[in-house]
Design a protein around this motif. Structure first.
Motif, PDB file in Angstrom:
ATOM      1  N   SER A   1      -6.572  -4.346  -9.721  1.00  0.00           N
ATOM      2  CA  SER A   1      -5.270  -3.739  -9.897  1.00  0.00           C
ATOM      3  C   SER A   1      -4.453  -4.983  -9.964  1.00  0.00           C
ATOM      4  O   SER A   1      -3.115  -5.387  -9.976  1.00  0.00           O
ATOM      5  CB  SER A   1      -4.910  -2.207  -9.483  1.00  0.00           C
ATOM      6  OG  SER A   1      -3.739  -1.916  -9.970  1.00  0.00           O
ATOM      7  N   ALA A   2      -4.712  -5.133  -8.151  1.00  0.00           N
ATOM      8  CA  ALA A   2      -4.275  -6.164  -7.495  1.00  0.00           C
ATOM      9  C   ALA A   2      -3.428  -7.328  -8.383  1.00  0.00           C
ATOM     10  O   ALA A   2      -2.986  -8.202  -8.424  1.00  0.00           O
ATOM     11  CB  ALA A   2      -3.856  -5.851  -6.270  1.00  0.00           C
TER      12      ALA A   2
ATOM     13  N   PHE B   1      -4.735  -3.897   8.786  1.00  0.00           N
ATOM     14  CA  PHE B   1      -4.206  -3.822   7.390  1.00  0.00           C
ATOM     15  C   PHE B   1      -2.331  -4.730   7.944  1.00  0.00           C
ATOM     16  O   PHE B   1      -1.574  -5.167   6.657  1.00  0.00           O
ATOM     17  CB  PHE B   1      -3.867  -2.516   7.380  1.00  0.00           C
ATOM     18  CG  PHE B   1      -3.479  -2.536   6.278  1.00  0.00           C
ATOM     19  CD1 PHE B   1      -3.476  -2.457   4.907  1.00  0.00           C
ATOM     20  CD2 PHE B   1      -2.145  -1.051   6.137  1.00  0.00           C
ATOM     21  CE1 PHE B   1      -3.000  -1.913   3.709  1.00  0.00           C
ATOM     22  CE2 PHE B   1      -1.617  -0.213   5.685  1.00  0.00           C
ATOM     23  CZ  PHE B   1      -1.973  -0.474   4.085  1.00  0.00           C
TER      24      PHE B   1
ATOM     25  N   ASP C   1      -1.592  -7.925 -11.099  1.00  0.00           N
ATOM     26  CA  ASP C   1      -0.540  -8.163 -10.622  1.00  0.00           C
ATOM     27  C   ASP C   1      -0.320  -8.729 -10.754  1.00  0.00           C
ATOM     28  O   ASP C   1       0.955  -9.347  -9.994  1.00  0.00           O
ATOM     29  CB  ASP C   1      -0.007  -6.508 -10.075  1.00  0.00           C
ATOM     30  CG  ASP C   1       0.090  -5.414 -10.165  1.00  0.00           C
ATOM     31  OD1 ASP C   1       0.468  -5.239 -11.268  1.00  0.00           O
ATOM     32  OD2 ASP C   1       0.634  -4.310  -8.877  1.00  0.00           O
TER      33      ASP C   1
ATOM     34  N   ARG D   1      -6.653  -7.619   3.185  1.00  0.00           N
ATOM     35  CA  ARG D   1      -5.756  -6.244   3.645  1.00  0.00           C
ATOM     36  C   ARG D   1      -6.570  -5.190   3.369  1.00  0.00           C
ATOM     37  O   ARG D   1      -7.188  -3.862   4.346  1.00  0.00           O
ATOM     38  CB  ARG D   1      -3.985  -6.030   3.767  1.00  0.00           C
ATOM     39  CG  ARG D   1      -3.098  -6.566   4.369  1.00  0.00           C
ATOM     40  CD  ARG D   1      -1.987  -6.221   4.356  1.00  0.00           C
ATOM     41  NE  ARG D   1      -1.336  -6.856   3.132  1.00  0.00           N
ATOM     42  CZ  ARG D   1      -0.253  -7.957   3.081  1.00  0.00           C
ATOM     43  NH1 ARG D   1      -0.636  -8.606   4.620  1.00  0.00           N
ATOM     44  NH2 ARG D   1       0.410  -8.272   1.732  1.00  0.00           N
TER      45      ARG D   1
ATOM     46  N   ALA E   1       3.369  -5.993  -1.187  1.00  0.00           N
ATOM     47  CA  ALA E   1       3.370  -6.097  -3.097  1.00  0.00           C
ATOM     48  C   ALA E   1       3.037  -4.010  -2.808  1.00  0.00           C
ATOM     49  O   ALA E   1       3.143  -3.085  -2.109  1.00  0.00           O
ATOM     50  CB  ALA E   1       1.651  -6.442  -3.176  1.00  0.00           C
ATOM     51  N   ARG E   2       2.874  -4.229  -4.569  1.00  0.00           N
ATOM     52  CA  ARG E   2       2.623  -2.658  -4.485  1.00  0.00           C
ATOM     53  C   ARG E   2       1.601  -1.768  -4.317  1.00  0.00           C
ATOM     54  O   ARG E   2       1.494  -1.447  -3.981  1.00  0.00           O
ATOM     55  CB  ARG E   2       3.335  -2.245  -6.207  1.00  0.00           C
ATOM     56  CG  ARG E   2       4.081  -2.404  -6.673  1.00  0.00           C
ATOM     57  CD  ARG E   2       3.780  -2.554  -8.612  1.00  0.00           C
ATOM     58  NE  ARG E   2       5.026  -2.955  -9.434  1.00  0.00           N
ATOM     59  CZ  ARG E   2       6.039  -2.009  -9.444  1.00  0.00           C
ATOM     60  NH1 ARG E   2       5.728  -0.469  -9.283  1.00  0.00           N
ATOM     61  NH2 ARG E   2       7.306  -1.599 -10.510  1.00  0.00           N
ATOM     62  N   ALA E   3       0.292  -3.153  -4.246  1.00  0.00           N
ATOM     63  CA  ALA E   3      -1.061  -2.484  -4.556  1.00  0.00           C
ATOM     64  C   ALA E   3      -0.609  -1.773  -2.519  1.00  0.00           C
ATOM     65  O   ALA E   3      -1.284  -1.314  -1.951  1.00  0.00           O
ATOM     66  CB  ALA E   3      -1.679  -3.261  -4.441  1.00  0.00           C
ATOM     67  N   ASP E   4       0.256  -3.057  -1.778  1.00  0.00           N
ATOM     68  CA  ASP E   4       0.352  -2.439  -0.346  1.00  0.00           C
ATOM     69  C   ASP E   4       0.426  -0.841   0.236  1.00  0.00           C
ATOM     70  O   ASP E   4       0.326  -0.480   0.653  1.00  0.00           O
ATOM     71  CB  ASP E   4       0.928  -3.406   0.346  1.00  0.00           C
ATOM     72  CG  ASP E   4       0.638  -5.147   0.473  1.00  0.00           C
ATOM     73  OD1 ASP E   4      -0.578  -5.433   0.971  1.00  0.00           O
ATOM     74  OD2 ASP E   4       1.167  -5.735   0.342  1.00  0.00           O
TER      75      ASP E   4
ATOM     76  N   LEU F   1      -8.203  -1.120  -6.976  1.00  0.00           N
ATOM     77  CA  LEU F   1      -7.267  -2.499  -5.905  1.00  0.00           C
ATOM     78  C   LEU F   1      -7.269  -3.125  -6.162  1.00  0.00           C
ATOM     79  O   LEU F   1      -6.193  -3.325  -6.526  1.00  0.00           O
ATOM     80  CB  LEU F   1      -7.256  -0.516  -4.443  1.00  0.00           C
ATOM     81  CG  LEU F   1      -6.441   0.796  -4.600  1.00  0.00           C
ATOM     82  CD1 LEU F   1      -6.129   1.038  -3.350  1.00  0.00           C
ATOM     83  CD2 LEU F   1      -4.968   0.889  -5.354  1.00  0.00           C
TER      84      LEU F   1
ATOM     85  N   GLY G   1       5.923  -3.222   1.672  1.00  0.00           N
ATOM     86  CA  GLY G   1       4.729  -3.661   0.647  1.00  0.00           C
ATOM     87  C   GLY G   1       4.309  -5.096   1.977  1.00  0.00           C
ATOM     88  O   GLY G   1       3.832  -4.364   2.680  1.00  0.00           O
TER      89      GLY G   1
ATOM     90  N   VAL H   1      -2.821  -9.046   0.486  1.00  0.00           N
ATOM     91  CA  VAL H   1      -3.482  -7.728  -0.209  1.00  0.00           C
ATOM     92  C   VAL H   1      -4.975  -7.824  -0.492  1.00  0.00           C
ATOM     93  O   VAL H   1      -5.104  -7.167  -0.140  1.00  0.00           O
ATOM     94  CB  VAL H   1      -2.763  -7.208  -1.678  1.00  0.00           C
ATOM     95  CG1 VAL H   1      -3.525  -5.915  -2.250  1.00  0.00           C
ATOM     96  CG2 VAL H   1      -1.216  -7.790  -1.454  1.00  0.00           C
TER      97      VAL H   1
END
Lengths: 97, 94, 157
Positions: free
Chosen positions: B87-88, B25, B91, B34, A28-31, B84, A26, B31
């Motif tokens: 969504s991130a 990455f 979150d 990346r 994060a979940r998105a990772d 994404l 991870g 996030v």
């Protein structure tokens, strides 16, 4: 040229390994899903290289299929994160960045 | 012969972007940064690999199919990146 | 608004062309291709009603060279930042008030910006486009405005 193509395929495989590390760690979940996306992109590149090595155009159909599946996996993930499982992450609202 | 050399160059350039994107990455601190690396560098790398392969294609149908592979991944990358990223954000990523 | 037969026909032609590319123009598969293209047209109408032109895709070739160049420089930019030992990034958020209509045009702009150097779209909030930038010190707003003008040429009035 075939030898060079095999070397290229190995470099792409190293990318897959690094992506798998992100999927595992991870944070994060998105990772994690991004790591899966990168495995998808790398897989498509790998299949294109295999097409060059073996010259069988059926491999390109596999590449198309993998590209499609990777995209749907990410869309499925994003939808599963919204409250009703159907949505648009925009509707959820949230804090200003 | 010249086509072979150009193919090797294009695939080499594609690999460079793949590796650079993957380095980003791993190294980038958040996030969304990346996601920048993933969306821009890795898909450009794939585009160059596809272009290199198209030079070796025996007929127009194969070239079209390779172009389709590239267009599909590009459209998917542009759409998935937005989803994404949002969504991130929801979150709670900064 | 009811579905426009012309737009349905355009979509059918697009899906049929896709079938031909996938099968390398094999003639014996054409009946299956026609059925698949019809099913795809129906599905696309369910997902995005074919009631009006939203984007003028025939204008796409005109902006393609600039788009490919942007995608190349986007890749170079992020590669250079990732590979330099000091890693010169200053990530942050920028809000951009776009004059484009909400929906598909704005999503198209967001998609394009996500492939251009330094920007990544994350949908809208209160009508503003949320952009994540790799370097908030750069003049993001004026380069976004240039891309917005380009997408404007694709939007049907």
């Amino acid at each position: 040229m075939t030898d060079l193509l095999y070397v290229a395929a190995l470099v792409i495989l190293a990318n897959v390994a690094v992506s798998a590390w992100r999927v595992l760690h991870g944070p994060a979940r998105a990772d994690r899903i991004m790591g899966a996306q990168l495995i998808g992109t790398s897989g498509v590149a790998l299949l294109v290289l295999l097409y060059l090595i073996h010259g069988s155009s059926g491999v390109l159909d596999l590449a198309l299929l993998l590209a499609l599946l990777a995209a749907f996996a990410a869309v499925g993930y994003v939808k599963s994160r919204s409250a009703d499982g159907a949505g648009d992450p925009e509707v959820a609202g949230g804090e200003d960045p | 012969m010249i086509a072979d050399a150009v193919t090797v160059l294009l695939i080499g350039a594609g690999l460079f972007f793949f590796v650079a994107g993957t380095v980003g990455f791993v190294r980038f601190p958040d996030v969304h940064s990346r996601l920048h690396a993933l969306t821009k560098a890795d898909n450009l790398g794939l585009g160059l690999v596809v272009l290199g392969a198209a030079l070796q294609a025996p007929d127009a149908a194969t070239v079209l199919k390779l172009v389709l592979v590239w267009l599909l991944t590009l459209a998917a990358a542009a759409t998935v990146a937005q989803l994404l990223a949002r969504s991130a954000l929801e979150d709670g990523a900064p | 608004m009811p579905a426009s037969p012309l737009i349905l026909a355009k979509r059918f032609a697009l899906f049929a062309a896709l079938w031909l590319v996938l099968t390398a123009g094999a003639l014996d598969g054409l009946p299956f291709g026609a059925a698949a293209a019809a099913a795809a047209t129906w599905t696309s109408h369910r997902l995005l009603p074919a009631d009006r032109d939203r984007l003028r895709l025939h204008r796409l070739p005109a902006i393609l060279p600039r788009f490919l160049w942007g995608s190349l420089s986007g890749g170079l930019d992020v590669a250079a930042r990732a590979l330099r030992p000091r890693m010169p990034i200053r990530p942050g958020w920028v809000r951009y008030r776009s004059a484009l209509p909400a929906g598909l045009p704005l999503v198209a702009l967001g998609g394009e910006l996500s492939l251009m150097p330094g920007t990544l779209a994350a949908g809208t909030r209160e009508g503003d486009l949320l952009l994540h930038c790799l370097d908030v010190g750069a003049d993001v707003v004026s380069s976004v405005a240039v891309e917005e003008q380009r997408i404007r040429g694709l939007v049907a009035p």
